[in-house]
Design an enzyme around this catalytic site. Structure first.
Site, PDB file in Angstrom:
ATOM      1  N   ASP A  35       0.870  -1.186   0.000  1.00  0.00           N
ATOM      2  CA  ASP A  35       0.000   0.000   0.000  1.00  0.00           C
ATOM      3  C   ASP A  35       0.896   1.221   0.000  1.00  0.00           C
ATOM      4  OD1 ASP A  35      -3.263   0.261   0.762  1.00  0.00           O
ATOM      5  OD2 ASP A  35      -2.089   2.098   1.010  1.00  0.00           O
ATOM      6  N   GLU A 151     -14.228  -8.236  -8.629  1.00  0.00           N
ATOM      7  CA  GLU A 151     -14.609  -8.746  -7.309  1.00  0.00           C
ATOM      8  C   GLU A 151     -16.095  -8.452  -7.043  1.00  0.00           C
ATOM      9  OE1 GLU A 151     -12.952 -10.631  -5.017  1.00  0.00           O
ATOM     10  OE2 GLU A 151     -15.029 -10.618  -4.344  1.00  0.00           O
ATOM     11  N   LEU A 153     -17.556  -9.203  -3.855  1.00  0.00           N
ATOM     12  CA  LEU A 153     -17.858  -9.297  -2.425  1.00  0.00           C
ATOM     13  C   LEU A 153     -18.668  -8.089  -1.966  1.00  0.00           C
ATOM     14  CD1 LEU A 153     -15.958  -7.132  -0.692  1.00  0.00           C
ATOM     15  CD2 LEU A 153     -14.206  -8.821  -1.184  1.00  0.00           C
ATOM     16  N   ASN A 208     -23.553  -4.720 -10.793  1.00  0.00           N
ATOM     17  CA  ASN A 208     -23.867  -3.690  -9.795  1.00  0.00           C
ATOM     18  C   ASN A 208     -25.026  -2.816 -10.255  1.00  0.00           C
ATOM     19  OD1 ASN A 208     -22.050  -4.516  -7.923  1.00  0.00           O
ATOM     20  ND2 ASN A 208     -20.709  -2.731  -8.034  1.00  0.00           N
ATOM     21  N   ALA A 252     -37.240  -2.703   0.195  1.00  0.00           N
ATOM     22  CA  ALA A 252     -37.441  -1.258   0.029  1.00  0.00           C
ATOM     23  C   ALA A 252     -36.872  -0.513   1.234  1.00  0.00           C
ATOM     24  CB  ALA A 252     -38.927  -0.965  -0.115  1.00  0.00           C
ATOM     25  N   GLY A 253     -36.430   0.694   1.012  1.00  0.00           N
ATOM     26  CA  GLY A 253     -35.862   1.454   2.125  1.00  0.00           C
ATOM     27  C   GLY A 253     -35.554   2.882   1.735  1.00  0.00           C
ATOM     28  N   CYS A 260     -19.742   1.625  -3.717  1.00  0.00           N
ATOM     29  CA  CYS A 260     -19.765   0.997  -5.036  1.00  0.00           C
ATOM     30  C   CYS A 260     -21.004   1.264  -5.885  1.00  0.00           C
ATOM     31  CB  CYS A 260     -19.511  -0.489  -4.888  1.00  0.00           C
ATOM     32  SG  CYS A 260     -17.805  -0.752  -4.348  1.00  0.00           S
ATOM     33  N   LYS A 263     -21.233   4.881  -7.246  1.00  0.00           N
ATOM     34  CA  LYS A 263     -20.157   5.231  -8.192  1.00  0.00           C
ATOM     35  C   LYS A 263     -20.209   4.362  -9.454  1.00  0.00           C
ATOM     36  CE  LYS A 263     -16.014   2.629  -6.906  1.00  0.00           C
ATOM     37  NZ  LYS A 263     -15.817   1.734  -8.023  1.00  0.00           N
ATOM     38  N   LYS A 320     -24.796   0.512   5.456  1.00  0.00           N
ATOM     39  CA  LYS A 320     -25.527  -0.703   5.804  1.00  0.00           C
ATOM     40  C   LYS A 320     -24.905  -1.228   7.098  1.00  0.00           C
ATOM     41  CE  LYS A 320     -22.836  -4.132   3.333  1.00  0.00           C
ATOM     42  NZ  LYS A 320     -22.878  -5.241   2.394  1.00  0.00           N
TER      43      LYS A 320
HETATM   44  P1  NAD Z   1     -10.313   1.122  -0.453  1.00  0.00           P
HETATM   45  O1  NAD Z   1     -10.404   2.585  -0.653  1.00  0.00           O
HETATM   46  O2  NAD Z   1     -10.857   0.517   0.795  1.00  0.00           O
HETATM   47  O3  NAD Z   1      -8.768   0.678  -0.538  1.00  0.00           O
HETATM   48  C1  NAD Z   1      -7.896   1.084  -1.554  1.00  0.00           C
HETATM   49  C2  NAD Z   1      -6.474   0.998  -1.023  1.00  0.00           C
HETATM   50  O4  NAD Z   1      -5.576   1.260  -2.100  1.00  0.00           O
HETATM   51  C3  NAD Z   1      -6.152   2.020   0.072  1.00  0.00           C
HETATM   52  O5  NAD Z   1      -5.587   1.381   1.186  1.00  0.00           O
HETATM   53  C4  NAD Z   1      -5.139   2.960  -0.599  1.00  0.00           C
HETATM   54  O6  NAD Z   1      -4.193   3.521   0.316  1.00  0.00           O
HETATM   55  C5  NAD Z   1      -4.488   2.022  -1.594  1.00  0.00           C
HETATM   56  N1  NAD Z   1      -3.803   2.681  -2.703  1.00  0.00           N
HETATM   57  C6  NAD Z   1      -4.166   3.793  -3.384  1.00  0.00           C
HETATM   58  N2  NAD Z   1      -3.259   4.066  -4.346  1.00  0.00           N
HETATM   59  C7  NAD Z   1      -2.319   3.099  -4.287  1.00  0.00           C
HETATM   60  C8  NAD Z   1      -1.135   2.815  -5.037  1.00  0.00           C
HETATM   61  N3  NAD Z   1      -0.759   3.600  -6.047  1.00  0.00           N
HETATM   62  N4  NAD Z   1      -0.389   1.745  -4.688  1.00  0.00           N
HETATM   63  C9  NAD Z   1      -0.749   0.946  -3.665  1.00  0.00           C
HETATM   64  N5  NAD Z   1      -1.887   1.166  -2.926  1.00  0.00           N
HETATM   65  C10 NAD Z   1      -2.648   2.218  -3.238  1.00  0.00           C
HETATM   66  O7  NAD Z   1     -10.961   0.448  -1.733  1.00  0.00           O
HETATM   67  P2  NAD Z   1     -11.857  -0.883  -1.808  1.00  0.00           P
HETATM   68  O8  NAD Z   1     -13.191  -0.638  -1.202  1.00  0.00           O
HETATM   69  O9  NAD Z   1     -11.050  -2.028  -1.377  1.00  0.00           O
HETATM   70  O10 NAD Z   1     -12.101  -0.956  -3.392  1.00  0.00           O
HETATM   71  C11 NAD Z   1     -11.037  -1.237  -4.274  1.00  0.00           C
HETATM   72  C12 NAD Z   1     -11.631  -1.485  -5.649  1.00  0.00           C
HETATM   73  O11 NAD Z   1     -12.455  -2.653  -5.616  1.00  0.00           O
HETATM   74  C13 NAD Z   1     -12.526  -0.386  -6.186  1.00  0.00           C
HETATM   75  O12 NAD Z   1     -12.391  -0.313  -7.577  1.00  0.00           O
HETATM   76  C14 NAD Z   1     -13.923  -0.860  -5.840  1.00  0.00           C
HETATM   77  O13 NAD Z   1     -14.901  -0.346  -6.704  1.00  0.00           O
HETATM   78  C15 NAD Z   1     -13.786  -2.351  -6.017  1.00  0.00           C
HETATM   79  N6  NAD Z   1     -14.702  -3.156  -5.205  1.00  0.00           N
HETATM   80  C16 NAD Z   1     -14.935  -2.803  -3.905  1.00  0.00           C
HETATM   81  C17 NAD Z   1     -15.782  -3.607  -3.133  1.00  0.00           C
HETATM   82  C18 NAD Z   1     -16.112  -3.239  -1.709  1.00  0.00           C
HETATM   83  O14 NAD Z   1     -17.038  -3.832  -1.162  1.00  0.00           O
HETATM   84  N7  NAD Z   1     -15.434  -2.323  -1.060  1.00  0.00           N
HETATM   85  C19 NAD Z   1     -16.343  -4.770  -3.690  1.00  0.00           C
HETATM   86  C20 NAD Z   1     -16.047  -5.102  -5.011  1.00  0.00           C
HETATM   87  C21 NAD Z   1     -15.214  -4.279  -5.775  1.00  0.00           C
HETATM   88  C1  UGA Z   2     -22.318  -4.279  -3.406  1.00  0.00           C
HETATM   89  C2  UGA Z   2     -22.636  -5.611  -4.124  1.00  0.00           C
HETATM   90  O1  UGA Z   2     -23.634  -6.313  -3.375  1.00  0.00           O
HETATM   91  C3  UGA Z   2     -21.382  -6.483  -4.252  1.00  0.00           C
HETATM   92  O2  UGA Z   2     -21.686  -7.647  -5.016  1.00  0.00           O
HETATM   93  C4  UGA Z   2     -20.300  -5.675  -4.970  1.00  0.00           C
HETATM   94  O3  UGA Z   2     -19.111  -6.421  -5.047  1.00  0.00           O
HETATM   95  C5  UGA Z   2     -20.036  -4.401  -4.207  1.00  0.00           C
HETATM   96  O4  UGA Z   2     -21.263  -3.628  -4.115  1.00  0.00           O
HETATM   97  C6  UGA Z   2     -19.021  -3.553  -4.900  1.00  0.00           C
HETATM   98  O5  UGA Z   2     -18.889  -3.574  -6.096  1.00  0.00           O
HETATM   99  O6  UGA Z   2     -18.349  -2.859  -4.146  1.00  0.00           O
HETATM  100  P1  UGA Z   2     -22.009  -3.501  -0.896  1.00  0.00           P
HETATM  101  O7  UGA Z   2     -22.012  -2.128  -1.467  1.00  0.00           O
HETATM  102  O8  UGA Z   2     -20.964  -3.872   0.081  1.00  0.00           O
HETATM  103  O9  UGA Z   2     -21.918  -4.589  -2.086  1.00  0.00           O
HETATM  104  O10 UGA Z   2     -23.397  -3.748  -0.152  1.00  0.00           O
HETATM  105  P2  UGA Z   2     -24.849  -4.291  -0.531  1.00  0.00           P
HETATM  106  O11 UGA Z   2     -25.216  -5.290   0.501  1.00  0.00           O
HETATM  107  O12 UGA Z   2     -24.983  -4.689  -1.924  1.00  0.00           O
HETATM  108  O13 UGA Z   2     -25.742  -3.001  -0.266  1.00  0.00           O
HETATM  109  C7  UGA Z   2     -25.566  -1.819  -1.030  1.00  0.00           C
HETATM  110  C8  UGA Z   2     -26.640  -0.808  -0.645  1.00  0.00           C
HETATM  111  O14 UGA Z   2     -27.915  -1.229  -1.125  1.00  0.00           O
HETATM  112  C9  UGA Z   2     -26.799  -0.609   0.872  1.00  0.00           C
HETATM  113  O15 UGA Z   2     -26.975   0.760   1.135  1.00  0.00           O
HETATM  114  C10 UGA Z   2     -28.051  -1.398   1.201  1.00  0.00           C
HETATM  115  O16 UGA Z   2     -28.737  -0.894   2.319  1.00  0.00           O
HETATM  116  C11 UGA Z   2     -28.872  -1.188  -0.069  1.00  0.00           C
HETATM  117  N1  UGA Z   2     -29.864  -2.251  -0.309  1.00  0.00           N
HETATM  118  C12 UGA Z   2     -29.465  -3.527  -0.574  1.00  0.00           C
HETATM  119  C13 UGA Z   2     -31.218  -1.929  -0.290  1.00  0.00           C
HETATM  120  O17 UGA Z   2     -31.611  -0.760  -0.060  1.00  0.00           O
HETATM  121  N2  UGA Z   2     -32.137  -2.921  -0.552  1.00  0.00           N
HETATM  122  C14 UGA Z   2     -31.760  -4.195  -0.824  1.00  0.00           C
HETATM  123  O18 UGA Z   2     -32.665  -5.038  -1.057  1.00  0.00           O
HETATM  124  C15 UGA Z   2     -30.393  -4.511  -0.828  1.00  0.00           C
END
Ligand code: NAD
Ligand code: UGA
Length: 446
Positions: A35, A151, A153, A208, A252-253, A260, A263, A320
């Site tokens: 990082d 990803e 998750l 998404n 609903a909510g 994510c 964006k 959430k």
């Molecule tokens: P995050 O902001 O939690 O973490 C990103 C990390 O990258 C930070 O620790 C930051 O310091 C580091 N970083 C930034 N620039 C860097 C560099 N040049 N070299 C090394 N490290 C660097 O992000 P996140 O939530 O883990 O999401 C990462 C990506 O995965 C995003 O594109 C997001 O859309 C995607 N994604 C996120 C989730 C989620 O639930 N958070 C799920 C699926 C996909």
């Molecule tokens: C979501 C997707 O579920 C993941 O599959 C994906 O990897 C991730 O985005 C990502 O790309 O980062 P996350 O944002 O962690 O995951 O959470 P969710 O459980 O999907 O909820 C997202 C939002 O939708 C929350 O604000 C939740 O309250 C809302 N939601 C979810 C509702 O209002 N109604 C629902 O029925 C479900």
């Protein structure tokens, strides 16, 4: 044949990076996490996890022999067979994905002795992989392979999602590279979708966007239920039993939030727009979501009249439950709107650290502290601590016993029986006035 253990470099120690690192280490691989934030790496070296994700601390601890943390890219490039890019891709002002962190990583990759594969786990616009490939080639790094492995998750259940995914998606330019990436997941029982890179990138964005569309759809159904007398919970249950529809993401909510959905939906809309196609449906999905967060204001005004000078408790700040993540949370929009209306805002959350969010609100240590003297309590996040909100203690602590339930968390009958006025989402038969006279000033006629 036992699966081959590889050395994997993880670049970016956020939610995705750390969960991926811990789970790959659990599968037997050696993992080096990089990082750019020194405090993050120091914390990780000291056994502290900089994010809240259930089970992650234990999983990292259990596999610490196979995990190391560094600020130096050479620690990865000397050894690793794979470079998983897991850095953030936040929105720009224009709504596109900001790929500056991705490019910063690509530009740092040096020429290597071994053939290694760059794997994009960050969510990026379709077409990014081809641009990365061209940039690597232009720097004479043809020997680096490239794959897209998005990803899926969800925060709060991220480890379970990694270990039991519905599918693993691997897009590659060279089929052999894709197969090497797929082989890293040996031991995980899930179909692997092998495809080309732009399709893998689009699978992530489309998934998404589709889930967000379902949420905006059911929220609009809820809003229609409120004027027609139907109950959205019964409607969602009845719809979800149709196997072609399914029960998920029909809750609903107050609207979707998080780092994510907002964006990625906007990024897909922008990606289409930049390519000359107007993605009309997604424009509506986004607009419905924005309006949904603001509908709470109308429900508060229905009972309290003008909100100027009224005290409103916001219960739950994260987007959430089971996460400390407040990015794009509905609480931020709601809190700002309330403050702009002149309301006094008191807020509680068991995990969030609001820092710069919600300036002007009083952050409280307990639910009881937040609701004391309040004219209304709004449930924004369905934390389990809020299930017993409709208690005598809370009722007597509030100046006016009104609960606005943005998540349909409470049992309407119990709330009414406890003497609260109650507003929820799309369950009109359950909205009620308090059994006693309202103690707030300026109530509006319903
Ligand atoms: P995050 O902001 O939690 O973490 C990103 C990390 O990258 C930070 O620790 C930051 O310091 C580091 N970083 C930034 N620039 C860097 C560099 N040049 N070299 C090394 N490290 C660097 O992000 P996140 O939530 O883990 O999401 C990462 C990506 O995965 C995003 O594109 C997001 O859309 C995607 N994604 C996120 C989730 C989620 O639930 N958070 C799920 C699926 C996909
Ligand atoms: C979501 C997707 O579920 C993941 O599959 C994906 O990897 C991730 O985005 C990502 O790309 O980062 P996350 O944002 O962690 O995951 O959470 P969710 O459980 O999907 O909820 C997202 C939002 O939708 C929350 O604000 C939740 O309250 C809302 N939601 C979810 C509702 O209002 N109604 C629902 O029925 C479900």
């Amino acid at each position: 044949m036992s699966p081959k253990n590889e050395t994997i470099g993880i670049i970016g120690a956020g939610w995705v990076g750390l969960v991926t690192a811990a789970c790959f280490a659990e599968l037997g691989h050696r993992v080096i996490v990089l990082d750019v934030a020194p405090e993050r790496i120091e914390q990780l070296k000291a056994g502290k996890v900089p994010i809240y994700e259930p089970g992650l601390t234990e999983l990292l601890e259990r596999n610490k022999e196979r995990l190391s943390y560094t600020l130096e890219i050479t620690d990865l490039t000397d050894d690793a067979d794979f470079f998983f890019i897991c850095v953030g891709t936040p929105p720009t002002y224009a709504g596109d994905a900001d790929l500056s962190a991705v490019w910063a990583v690509i530009e740092k990759l040096p020429a290597l002795e071994q053939r290694a594969i760059v794997v994009m786990k960050s969510t990026v616009p379709a077409g990014t992989g081809e641009k990365v490939r061209a940039a690597l080639d232009a720097r004479g790094l043809e020997h680096l392979g490239y794959a897209s492995n998005p990803e899926f998750l969800a925060e709060g259940r991220a480890i379970d999602d990694f270990v039991h995914p519905d599918r693993i998606v691997v897009g590659s330019l060279e089929p052999a590279d894709g197969e090497r990436v797929g082989a890293l997941y040996a031991g995980i029982d899930a179909p692997i979708v092998y495809c080309d890179v732009p399709s893998a990138e689009m699978i992530k964005l489309a998934s998404n966007a589709f889930l967000a569309t379902r949420i905006s759809f059911i929220n609009e159904i809820a809003n229609v239920c409120e004027v027609t007398g139907a109950d959205v919970e019964q409607v969602a249950e009845g719809m979800g039993l149709d196997r072609r529809i399914g029960p998920h993401f029909l809750h609903a909510g107050i609207g979707y939030g998080g780092s994510c959905f907002p964006k990625d939906v906007t990024a897909l809309k922008q990606l289409a727009g930049n390519s000359g196609y107007h993605f009309q449906l997604l424009s509506s999905v986004i607009e419905v979501n924005e309006l949904q967060k603001r509908r709470v204001i109308g429900k508060l005004e229905k009972h309290l009249g003008s909100l100027a000078g009224k005290t409103v408790a916001i219960l739950g700040l994260t987007f959430k439950p089971d996460t400390n993540d407040m990015r794009e949370a509905a609480s931020i929009v709601l809190g700002s709107r309330l403050l702009a209306e002149g309301a006094v805002v008191r807020a509680w959350d068991p995990l969030a650290e609001p820092d710069s969010y919600l300036r002007g609100a009083t952050i409280c240590d307990s639910v009881l502290e937040a609701v004391t003297g309040a004219d209304a309590a709004v449930i924004v996040t369905e934390w389990k601590e809020l299930r017993e909100l409709a208690s005598e203690t809370v009722r007597s602590a509030m100046r006016n016993p009104l609960i606005v339930d943005g998540r349909n968390l409470l049992d309407p009958d119990q709330v009414s029986a406890a003497g609260f006025a109650y507003e929820c989402v799309g369950r009109p038969g359950h909205c009620s006035s308090a059994s006693g006279p309202s103690r707030a000033s300026e109530p509006q006629a319903e």
